[in-house]
Enzyme design. Structure first.
Site, PDB file in Angstrom:
ATOM      1  N   ASN A  10       0.860  -1.178   0.000  1.00 15.98           N
ATOM      2  CA  ASN A  10       0.000   0.000   0.000  1.00 15.98           C
ATOM      3  C   ASN A  10       0.899   1.232   0.000  1.00 15.98           C
ATOM      4  OD1 ASN A  10      -1.827   2.022   0.482  1.00 15.98           O
ATOM      5  ND2 ASN A  10      -2.672   1.138   2.358  1.00 15.98           N
ATOM      6  N   ARG A  89      -2.833  -2.232  -3.220  1.00 13.73           N
ATOM      7  CA  ARG A  89      -4.014  -1.387  -3.047  1.00 13.73           C
ATOM      8  C   ARG A  89      -3.887  -0.230  -4.039  1.00 13.73           C
ATOM      9  NH1 ARG A  89      -4.989   3.372   0.892  1.00 13.73           N
ATOM     10  NH2 ARG A  89      -7.211   3.696   0.559  1.00 13.73           N
ATOM     11  N   HIS A 178     -12.777   3.407   0.197  1.00  9.98           N
ATOM     12  CA  HIS A 178     -12.789   2.457   1.321  1.00  9.98           C
ATOM     13  C   HIS A 178     -13.570   1.195   0.948  1.00  9.98           C
ATOM     14  CE1 HIS A 178     -12.483   6.012   4.396  1.00  9.98           C
ATOM     15  NE2 HIS A 178     -11.275   5.515   4.165  1.00  9.98           N
ATOM     16  N   LEU A 207     -14.890   4.720  10.053  1.00  9.79           N
ATOM     17  CA  LEU A 207     -14.528   5.995  10.671  1.00  9.79           C
ATOM     18  C   LEU A 207     -13.069   5.950  11.105  1.00  9.79           C
ATOM     19  CD1 LEU A 207     -17.697   6.338  12.974  1.00  9.79           C
ATOM     20  CD2 LEU A 207     -17.429   7.102  10.605  1.00  9.79           C
ATOM     21  N   ASN A 209      -9.098   8.254   9.955  1.00  6.17           N
ATOM     22  CA  ASN A 209      -8.666   9.578   9.523  1.00  6.17           C
ATOM     23  C   ASN A 209      -9.540  10.081   8.388  1.00  6.17           C
ATOM     24  OD1 ASN A 209      -6.690  11.123  10.692  1.00  6.17           O
ATOM     25  ND2 ASN A 209      -5.131   9.607  10.155  1.00  6.17           N
ATOM     26  N   ARG A 239     -10.496  16.727   6.620  1.00  4.73           N
ATOM     27  CA  ARG A 239     -11.305  17.045   5.431  1.00  4.73           C
ATOM     28  C   ARG A 239     -12.684  17.533   5.850  1.00  4.73           C
ATOM     29  NH1 ARG A 239     -10.383  11.320   2.706  1.00  4.73           N
ATOM     30  NH2 ARG A 239      -8.396  11.104   3.744  1.00  4.73           N
ATOM     31  N   ILE A 331     -11.483   5.030  14.537  1.00  4.73           N
ATOM     32  CA  ILE A 331     -12.457   5.657  15.446  1.00  4.73           C
ATOM     33  C   ILE A 331     -13.601   4.679  15.727  1.00  4.73           C
ATOM     34  CG2 ILE A 331     -14.112   7.537  15.672  1.00  4.73           C
ATOM     35  CD1 ILE A 331     -12.214   9.229  13.873  1.00  4.73           C
ATOM     36  N   GLY A 332     -14.142   4.092  14.666  1.00  5.22           N
ATOM     37  CA  GLY A 332     -15.276   3.173  14.817  1.00  5.22           C
ATOM     38  C   GLY A 332     -14.955   1.977  15.695  1.00  5.22           C
ATOM     39  N   GLU A 333     -13.702   1.527  15.655  1.00  8.62           N
ATOM     40  CA  GLU A 333     -13.319   0.339  16.431  1.00  8.62           C
ATOM     41  C   GLU A 333     -12.996   0.674  17.885  1.00  8.62           C
ATOM     42  OE1 GLU A 333     -10.079  -1.587  14.289  1.00  8.62           O
ATOM     43  OE2 GLU A 333     -11.179  -1.298  12.421  1.00  8.62           O
ATOM     44  N   GLU A 384      -8.244  -4.685   5.536  1.00 14.68           N
ATOM     45  CA  GLU A 384      -8.166  -4.515   4.078  1.00 14.68           C
ATOM     46  C   GLU A 384      -7.046  -5.367   3.492  1.00 14.68           C
ATOM     47  OE1 GLU A 384      -8.427  -0.416   5.389  1.00 14.68           O
ATOM     48  OE2 GLU A 384      -9.060   0.088   3.365  1.00 14.68           O
TER      49      GLU A 384
HETATM   50  P1  AMP Z   1      -7.387   4.965  10.841  1.00 12.62           P
HETATM   51  O1  AMP Z   1      -7.283   6.018   9.777  1.00 12.62           O
HETATM   52  O2  AMP Z   1      -8.465   3.971  10.617  1.00 12.62           O
HETATM   53  O3  AMP Z   1      -6.068   4.356  11.221  1.00 12.62           O
HETATM   54  O4  AMP Z   1      -7.857   5.748  12.174  1.00 12.62           O
HETATM   55  C1  AMP Z   1      -7.049   6.702  12.776  1.00 12.62           C
HETATM   56  C2  AMP Z   1      -7.851   7.517  13.771  1.00 12.62           C
HETATM   57  O5  AMP Z   1      -8.489   6.661  14.734  1.00 12.62           O
HETATM   58  C3  AMP Z   1      -6.973   8.438  14.618  1.00 12.62           C
HETATM   59  O6  AMP Z   1      -6.759   9.647  13.994  1.00 12.62           O
HETATM   60  C4  AMP Z   1      -7.792   8.606  15.870  1.00 12.62           C
HETATM   61  O7  AMP Z   1      -8.606   9.746  15.702  1.00 12.62           O
HETATM   62  C5  AMP Z   1      -8.701   7.408  15.922  1.00 12.62           C
HETATM   63  N1  AMP Z   1      -8.447   6.572  17.104  1.00 12.62           N
HETATM   64  C6  AMP Z   1      -7.518   5.615  17.249  1.00 12.62           C
HETATM   65  N2  AMP Z   1      -7.588   5.078  18.493  1.00 12.62           N
HETATM   66  C7  AMP Z   1      -8.583   5.720  19.143  1.00 12.62           C
HETATM   67  C8  AMP Z   1      -9.146   5.649  20.458  1.00 12.62           C
HETATM   68  N3  AMP Z   1      -8.694   4.781  21.365  1.00 12.62           N
HETATM   69  N4  AMP Z   1     -10.169   6.475  20.751  1.00 12.62           N
HETATM   70  C9  AMP Z   1     -10.633   7.349  19.830  1.00 12.62           C
HETATM   71  N5  AMP Z   1     -10.145   7.473  18.587  1.00 12.62           N
HETATM   72  C10 AMP Z   1      -9.135   6.669  18.242  1.00 12.62           C
END
Ligand code: AMP
Length: 400
Positions: A10, A89, A178, A207, A209, A239, A331-333, A384
Site C-alpha cells: 500500500n 491497493r 474504502h 470511521l 482519519n 477534510r 475511530i469506529g473500532e 483490508e
Molecule cells: P485509521 O485512519 O483507521 O487508522 O484511524 C485513525 C484515527 O483513529 C486516529 O486519527 C484517531 O482519531 C482514531 N483513534 C484511534 N484510536 C482511538 C481511540 N482509542 N479512541 C478514539 N479514537 C481513536
C-alpha cells in the site's frame, strides 16, 4: 510444506506499507512500513517474529530502495520462496475496474490515466507497482481497487445534479472509496448474523482519519458518502466533507483565496482539526471533553456524530431491509463515546447502544454493542490487507 503468502503493498507519497499474509488463515508473517521516503531521513521498519528492526535507507531514499531492503530481508530469512504473488491497493479504478485485476501494461496505463481523478494517489500506487515489478520480476501482481466495491451503485446514487455530459465525457460522478473495508466488514457482519452476504443489508461506517458510510443492499454497495474524491461526505480528521459548493466561490471571489489554497483548506485544515482548532485526532478531542469539558471540543464531536448519524438515517432510502449498523476504522473500532453519540441520534431507527457492551468492545475486539430488542449494532475491526491477499491469491489460482 511451506505456506504460500501474498505480499500486500500500500503506497503513499512518502510511505510504503507492506505485509506478508497467508490468505488461507490470515496469518501475518512480516509487516512494516517505509516512511519519510524522498528524504534523507527515510527508514524502513520491519516486524518479524515479534521483533522490530528499523533500518535507515540509502540514497535515493525512494520506494524502489525500500523494496530492495525488503527483498534482502526476505532472502536473509529464507522467506522469498513463500511469496506467491503481490497484491497492490490502488485507490482509483474509475468505471473500468469492478474486480481485482492482474496487472499488465494496459492496466498500468489505465491506472496512470485515472490519475486525473486521483492525482494524490494513483501516481504513487503506480510507483509502488513498478518498484515491485523490479524487485520481484518473476511474480504476478494484482491491483485491488478502493473504488471497485462501489461499482454496483445505481445511476440515481452516483450521478450528480450537474449537466449529464460532464459524466459522459469527463467521468465526473460519485465513485466512493474504502470499498475493500466496507466489503470486508459487510462479509463479517453477514457471518455474525448467520446469513450469506447476498442476503445482508445494512450500513457500514468506516470511521478513521478518512470517514465514509456505505449503504449495502443484499451484499452490494448501493450508495456511499465519499464522491468523485475522498473529500465528500461526513466530516473527517482534516477534510471538510460536504459543504455548500458556493463557499468555494465565496472564498475565491470575496476573500481572495487561490484554487490551491481552497484545496488545502478543505483537505488539510478542515474537519475535526478545523472545527476544534485543536487536533485532527479524536483522542485529543475526547480527552478535552472528558478532562476539561472543553466547549469547542464538545461542539466538534457533536457536529462529527450528527453528520454520521444523519447520513446513516438517510440511507434507509437506499436499502430494502436493515440487518445491522457496523462500525469500523480507527475511530469506529475504538471510540465508545462516538458510537454512543451516533447511536443516541438514531433512536427512531430502534438503535439502542448498551453502555457496558459498548465500552467493552474496543482495541481490536469484535462484538455487538446493542441492547436486547434493539436493531443490531456491531463493531468489526477492518482488515483490508487480508481482503487484498485473498483476492490476489484467488485471481492467481483462477489464471492457472
Ligand atoms: P485509521 O485512519 O483507521 O487508522 O484511524 C485513525 C484515527 O483513529 C486516529 O486519527 C484517531 O482519531 C482514531 N483513534 C484511534 N484510536 C482511538 C481511540 N482509542 N479512541 C478514539 N479514537 C481513536
Amino acid at each position: 510444506m511451506s505456506q504460500q503468502t501474498v505480499l500486500v503493498i500500500n503506497c503513499g507519497s512518502s510511505s510504503l506499507k507492506f505485509s506478508l499474509i497467508n490468505p488461507t488463515n490470515g496469518e501475518v508473517s512480516i509487516s512494516g512500513i517505509a516512511e519519510r521516503l524522498a528524504s534523507p531521513e527515510a527508514f524502513i521498519k520491519i516486524s518479524f517474529n515479534n521483533e522490530k528492526s528499523v533500518i535507515a535507507l540509502s540514497a535515493p531514499f525512494d520506494h524502489q530502495i525500500a523494496l530492495q531492503y525488503l527483498v534482502e530481508f526476505l532472502n536473509k530469512h529464507d522467506l522469498t520462496k513463500q511469496v506467491s504473488a503481490i497484491g497492490h491497493r490502488v485507490v482509483h479504478g474509475g468505471e473500468s475496474y469492478s474486480q481485482p485485476t492482474l496487472i499488465n501494461s494496459d492496466v498500468k496505463n489505465s491506472i496512470a490515466s485515472l490519475a486525473q481523478l486521483a492525482p494524490l494517489h494513483n501516481p504513487v500506487n503506480l510507483i509502488g507497482i513498478e518498484a515491485a515489478e523490479q524487485a520481484f520480476p518473476e511474480l504476478k501482481q494484482v491491483a485491488v481497487f478502493d473504488t471497485a466495491f462501489h461499482q454496483s451503485m445505481p445511476e440515481k446514487a452516483f450521478i450528480y445534479g450537474i449537466p449529464y455530459q460532464l459524466y459522459k465525457e469527463q467521468g465526473i460522478r460519485k465513485y466512493g472509496f474504502h470499498g475493500t473495508s466496507h466489503y470486508f466488514v459487510a462479509t463479517q457482519a453477514a457471518k455474525a448474523l448467520d446469513k450469506p452476504l447476498a442476503e445482508f443489508s445494512g450500513i457500514t461506517a468506516h470511521l478513521g482519519n478518512g470517514c465514509s458510510i456505505c449503504a449495502i443492499d443484499n451484499g452490494e454497495s448501493v450508495d456511499t458518502s465519499m464522491g468523485l474524491t475522498p473529500l465528500a461526505g461526513v466530516v473527517m480528521g482534516t477534510r471538510s466533507g460536504d459543504i455548500d459548493p458556493s463557499i468555494i466561490f465565496h472564498l475565491i471571489n470575496q476573500l481572495g483565496y487561490s484554487a490551491d489554497e481552497v484545496d488545502t483548506l478543505l483537505n488539510k485544515q478542515s474537519g475535526l482539526l478545523g472545527i476544534s482548532q485543536m487536533s485532527n485526532d479524536c483522542r485529543t478531542i475526547e480527552d478535552a471533553i472528558i478532562n476539561d469539558n472543553n466547549v469547542q471540543a464538545n461542539l466538534t464531536m457533536d457536529i462529527f456524530c450528527y453528520r454520521i448519524a444523519k447520513t446513516i438515517a438517510s440511507y434507509m432510502a437506499a436499502i430494502s431491509h436493515f440487518d445491522a449498523l457496523v462500525f469500523t476504522g480507527g475511530i469506529g473500532e475504538n471510540s465508545d463515546l462516538i458510537r454512543e453519540r451516533v447511536g443516541r441520534s438514531l433512536a427512531l431507527l430502534n438503535i439502542k447502544i448498551d453502555a457496558d457492551k459498548n465500552s467493552a468492545v474496543r482495541f481490536g475486539k469484535a462484538g455487538s454493542i446493542h441492547e436486547q430488542g434493539s436493531q443490531a449494532c456491531l463493531v468489526i475491526p477492518t482488515n483490508e490487507e487480508l481482503v487484498i491477499a485473498m483476492q490476489t491469491q484467488q485471481l492467481i489460482e483462477q489464471g492457472e
